[in-house]
Write an enzyme that holds these catalytic residues in place. Structure first.
Site, mmCIF file in Angstrom:
data_model
loop_
_atom_site.group_PDB
_atom_site.id
_atom_site.type_symbol
_atom_site.label_atom_id
_atom_site.label_comp_id
_atom_site.label_asym_id
_atom_site.label_seq_id
_atom_site.Cartn_x
_atom_site.Cartn_y
_atom_site.Cartn_z
ATOM 1 N N HIS A 10 0.592 -1.238 -0.080
ATOM 2 C CA HIS A 10 -0.092 0.212 -0.076
ATOM 3 C C HIS A 10 1.000 1.056 0.341
ATOM 4 O O HIS A 10 1.398 1.564 0.971
ATOM 5 C CB HIS A 10 -0.752 0.600 1.396
ATOM 6 C CG HIS A 10 -1.997 0.805 1.198
ATOM 7 N ND1 HIS A 10 -2.173 1.926 2.848
ATOM 8 C CD2 HIS A 10 -2.613 1.140 0.139
ATOM 9 C CE1 HIS A 10 -3.217 2.084 2.181
ATOM 10 N NE2 HIS A 10 -3.634 2.628 1.456
ATOM 11 N N GLU A 37 0.104 -0.943 -4.929
ATOM 12 C CA GLU A 37 -0.333 0.255 -4.714
ATOM 13 C C GLU A 37 0.244 2.003 -4.701
ATOM 14 O O GLU A 37 0.617 1.895 -3.900
ATOM 15 C CB GLU A 37 -1.550 0.437 -4.033
ATOM 16 C CG GLU A 37 -2.957 0.987 -4.352
ATOM 17 C CD GLU A 37 -2.690 2.461 -3.986
ATOM 18 O OE1 GLU A 37 -3.605 3.200 -3.607
ATOM 19 O OE2 GLU A 37 -1.957 2.491 -2.482
ATOM 20 N N ASP A 39 -0.910 5.825 -5.693
ATOM 21 C CA ASP A 39 -1.675 7.174 -5.865
ATOM 22 C C ASP A 39 -1.170 8.160 -7.016
ATOM 23 O O ASP A 39 0.023 8.990 -6.734
ATOM 24 C CB ASP A 39 -1.869 7.983 -4.525
ATOM 25 C CG ASP A 39 -2.507 7.310 -3.981
ATOM 26 O OD1 ASP A 39 -2.996 6.669 -3.238
ATOM 27 O OD2 ASP A 39 -1.850 6.627 -2.291
ATOM 28 N N HIS A 52 -1.042 11.095 -2.255
ATOM 29 C CA HIS A 52 -2.587 10.454 -1.845
ATOM 30 C C HIS A 52 -2.856 11.584 -1.341
ATOM 31 O O HIS A 52 -4.691 11.791 -1.959
ATOM 32 C CB HIS A 52 -2.003 9.563 0.022
ATOM 33 C CG HIS A 52 -3.419 9.241 -0.076
ATOM 34 N ND1 HIS A 52 -4.160 9.832 0.694
ATOM 35 C CD2 HIS A 52 -3.832 8.569 -0.239
ATOM 36 C CE1 HIS A 52 -5.227 9.140 1.619
ATOM 37 N NE2 HIS A 52 -5.710 8.247 0.300
ATOM 38 N N GLU A 112 -3.909 4.532 -8.198
ATOM 39 C CA GLU A 112 -5.001 4.729 -8.255
ATOM 40 C C GLU A 112 -5.473 6.033 -8.484
ATOM 41 O O GLU A 112 -4.142 6.956 -8.560
ATOM 42 C CB GLU A 112 -5.189 4.825 -6.662
ATOM 43 C CG GLU A 112 -6.713 5.656 -6.167
ATOM 44 C CD GLU A 112 -6.709 5.683 -4.282
ATOM 45 O OE1 GLU A 112 -7.937 5.911 -4.439
ATOM 46 O OE2 GLU A 112 -6.381 4.809 -3.645
#
Length: 239
Positions: A10, A37, A39, A52, A112
């Site tokens: 993450h 993952e 952002d 993020h 994301e």
């Protein structure tokens, strides 16, 4: 027993290194993960960067939002001192550089997309343009909590895997899944039940859960049919 293939780092490995930085990404690779993952947000001058929060104060020495700064300013920000002195001077990375580094490391990516507003699509358009210009990585999943962003990616890169993020699972999930031609749902681990993953799998969809830092809970979710979990602390889950 959990395996690295069932874990997604993450924001890299957010409990072990500054999130959304090359340092965190490289650490995830050293820990043996296959997936991370990250952002993506858009700077004022149209550069895609990893971040993020929309506000910069928590993880950098800048103030304001990502969208209020040009890349030249963001590139000089300290994105590591907040985490620890060893990471002082860590920089905010560009998305294109991260994709190339992940290729070199053999890491697969969940990107994301974080639009400034849930209804704007320029961040999605920039991501699509970037992916077209560098050729799509072998394994990459695009996701967003913004339905308009996921819809834009459906239009711009229809052949590419897409996931819808959700804090609360909607009753009209079948309609949403069909209209966006989703491949997966990325959901808050707290809303996952023993029935959820089998229901989605029967509909041809994958479910991944965030953010899980407890090994027993991660194993339970996998046993229920969740494909993989996003975690800040991969070693704790693999221990």
């Amino acid at each position: 027993m959990l395996t690295p293939a069932q874990l997604i780092g993450h924001r890299g490995a957010a409990l072990l290194a500054p999130e959304n930085t090359m340092a965190g990404i490289e650490l995830a690779a050293r820990l043996g993960l296959q997936w991370i993952e990250i952002d993506a947000q858009l700077s004022r001058d149209g550069v895609l960067v990893l971040m993020h929060d929309h506000e910069l104060e928590r993880t950098t020495d800048l103030t304001g939002t990502v969208r209020e700064h040009d890349w030249a300013t963001l590139a000089q920000a300290d994105a590591g001192s907040w985490f620890g002195a060893d990471y002082s001077g860590t920089r905010i990375p560009r998305l294109d550089a991260v994709i190339e580094r992940c290729r070199a490391l053999g890491l697969y990516m969940h990107i994301e997309i974080k639009p400034l507003d849930v209804h704007e699509t320029d961040t999605a358009e920039a991501v699509a343009d970037l992916l077209r210009s560098i050729a799509l990585p072998e394994a990459l999943v695009i996701s967003s909590f913004s339905g308009d962003t996921v819809a834009a990616m459906h239009r711009l890169l229809p052949e590419h895997p897409r996931a819808q993020g959700a804090e609360h699972f909607p009753e009209n999930w079948r309609e949403i899944s069909r209209s966006l031609e989703l491949d997966a749902w990325h959901v808050d681990a707290d809303i996952v039940t023993p029935e959820l993953a089998p229901m989605l799998r029967e509909a041809g969809l994958t479910v991944r859960a965030w953010t899980v830092n407890d090994r027993a809970r991660a194993q339970q979710l996998i046993d229920w049919g969740v494909e993989s979990v996003f975690t800040d602390d991969p070693p704790r889950l693999l221990r």
